[in-house]
Enzyme design. Structure first.
Site, short mmCIF file in Angstrom:
data_model
loop_
_atom_site.label_atom_id
_atom_site.label_comp_id
_atom_site.label_asym_id
_atom_site.label_seq_id
_atom_site.Cartn_x
_atom_site.Cartn_y
_atom_site.Cartn_z
CB CYS A 65 -0.93 0.03 1.22
SG CYS A 65 -0.05 -0.06 2.78
N GLY A 95 -0.70 0.58 -4.87
CA GLY A 95 -1.88 -0.25 -4.61
C GLY A 95 -3.03 0.19 -5.46
CG ASN A 104 3.66 0.64 3.25
OD1 ASN A 104 3.44 -0.50 2.85
ND2 ASN A 104 4.65 1.38 2.78
N GLY A 105 3.17 -1.96 5.56
CA GLY A 105 4.15 -2.89 6.11
C GLY A 105 3.52 -4.20 6.52
CE1 TYR A 141 8.17 -4.08 -11.00
CE2 TYR A 141 7.22 -4.41 -8.82
CZ TYR A 141 7.11 -4.50 -10.19
OH TYR A 141 5.97 -4.98 -10.77
#
Length: 499
Positions: free
Chosen positions: A40, A68, A145-146, A290
């Site tokens: 996310c 996301g 996030n994680g 990426y």
């Protein structure tokens, strides 16, 4: 022939109005199966004054859309009241569903754009998560996030104390721990939470009169801080979200740092370091390869520059005689430009992107799904026929997409194909906020480079070495777990968290 500087300028400019597409050769199904996927992106905005939080949060989340694309949500604070909205879909589609934008205009907002793993597309898992009081009023909202590595054990502990969970996400564990400890004050509640949770987490949130953000002790997932003016602050997963709302980059939030506001000092942002000795910089190296948008800056390192350097470095590592260099849009293009710069082999953007296509069409058969790729990218056959081509890609995961790409080039009449991956071989899954296939499905974990070369049907194949990746990044202070199977924190139990 256009100069490489012009190619760079045109490449970066497109992301101001279009979503960063990473690898456009992947079908929608392959985005889930043949690629590492970021869980996310998070965004937060706070001001001492009322702002157009509806528009600004929309701009910020749109800039993070690449992190996301399954769901989006926001929470907005206005006059001491928190309002929440979240739904499946892209950012602009979800915002279109909001009938009364003025309801989402206040002085603080947090937002989340989500990548959903298979089988987990339930609305109760969309973020931001929120907690209510006995009067059915939202008193706390967070976006995360994680990935927590000890979430199951903490959930069991909280349930034994009578806490009721409504979702099947480790992010709710963070919410409930903060909620449980709010009697310690906001900073005390976050401190108590950070002392218990383990893994990777960047979090942004709000109460009815405060704004906060914090980051895990290894800083694995990114989190940047910006300012619109002296009394208006922005927090986001990437610096491009700051640019989108007109905020100036201030710095990255430090590993183990809590930033927060105090209702007694409106407009002032405070910082508290949990334990400076414990804090270490171990940001995910794959962010640079990426995940992050190429025009982002993370930890004072420009993402585009890293990708261009990776192309230069893999030329030094594995030179080859060729007529043409091409990069897989969007993520492989900077490395292809770098390879061309170092080698003198001409770069050509011969995989032409359709600028008007968004998500993949919904089609029932694999044959038709693969045809969708041809709508997104169309090769210029005349530029490649009878040429020796170097193809630059960001990574090889399952190998499915790479194999199909090789077939497309062969069908175009390419004489030789030399494949270069500007990440090291991915040999292990990630447990810290990236959805990667299991080790059994990671092709480099099960094949040697020579075997993979034969499987793909290319004339040569090389991966960027770990040592060269560290050289490009300027240090070894990153997480390289997917390349080395060595992680900054223990991976925890391999179990389904909430079953």
């Amino acid at each position: 022939m256009k100069s490489l500087d012009i190619h760079k300028s045109e490449y970066l400019k497109q992301f101001e109005t279009q979503t960063y597409g990473r690898n456009l050769f992947r079908t929608q199904e392959e985005e889930r199966l043949d690629a590492p996927n970021e869980e996310c992106g998070i965004f937060g905005l706070y001001s001492d004054n009322d702002l157009d939080t509806f528009s600004l949060s929309q701009f910020g989340l749109f800039a993070l859309q690449h992190r996301g694309q399954e769901a989006c949500g926001i929470s907005v604070l206005k006059d001491g009241r928190i309002t929440n909205m979240k739904d499946e879909g892209l950012v602009l589609d979800v915002y279109k569903e909001i009938q009364e934008p003025e309801t989402f205009m206040g002085n603080s907002a947090i937002g989340h754009t989500r990548y959903t793993t298979a089988g987990d597309k339930k609305k109760y898992n969309f973020q931001p998560f929120f907690a209510k009081n006995e009067y059915d009023q939202i008193i706390l909202s967070i976006a995360h996030n994680g990935n927590l590595t000890n979430a199951k054990e903490l959930k069991t502990e909280l349930e034994a104390e009578g806490v009721v969970f409504r979702a099947t996400s480790d992010s709710e564990v963070i919410l409930r721990l903060i909620q449980k400890n709010l009697d310690l004050g906001l900073r005390g509640a976050i401190k108590a939470t950070m002392e218990k949770i383990e893994g990777a987490y960047s979090v942004v949130g709000m109460t009815r009169n405060k704004f906060f953000a914090f980051r895990d002790f290894n800083g694995i997932r990114p989190l940047v801080l910006g300012a619109i003016d002296e009394r208006s602050y922005v927090v986001a997963s990437e610096s491009v979200a700051l640019d989108a709302v007109g905020a100036q980059y201030v710095r990255d939030i430090l590993p183990g740092e809590i930033i927060y506001t105090n209702e007694n000092e409106p407009g002032k942002l405070h910082s508290y370091m949990m334990d400076e000795a414990k804090g270490k910089q171990r940001i995910c190296s794959f962010e640079y390869i990426y995940f992050a948008r190429p025009d982002s800056t993370l930890e004072n390192i420009n993402v585009y520059e890293i990708r261009e350097k990776s192309g230069e470095k893999i030329w030094e590592q594995a030179p080859v005689d060729a007529d043409l260099v091409i990069g897989v849009p969007d993520s492989g293009v900077p490395a292809a430009i770098g390879f061309s710069k170092a080698s003198g082999i001409p770069f050509r953007p011969v995989l032409i992107k359709n600028r008007y296509i968004g998500r993949s069409f919904i089609v029932p058969t694999q044959e038709m799904r693969e045809r969708v790729v041809n709508l997104k990218l169309n090769p210029i056959i005349s530029e490649m026929k009878d040429k020796r081509v170097v193809i630059i890609d960001d990574s090889i995961v399952r190998g499915t997409t790479s194999k199909r790409l090789v077939k497309i080039l062969k069908d175009a009449g390419v004489k030789e194909i030399h494949f270069r991956s500007v990440s090291p071989p991915i040999i292990a899954p990630c447990y810290l906020g990236i959805d990667t296939p299991s080790k059994d499905d990671l092709i480099s974990a099960n094949m040697s480079t020579e075997q993979l070369k034969n499987y793909l049907g290319v004339d040569s194949l090389e991966f960027l070495s770990i040592d060269n990746l560290k050289t490009i990044l300027g240090s070894a202070n990153h997480c390289f777990g997917c390349f080395t199977e060595e992680y900054p924190v223990g991976k925890g139990e391999e179990v389904d968290l909430f079953n």
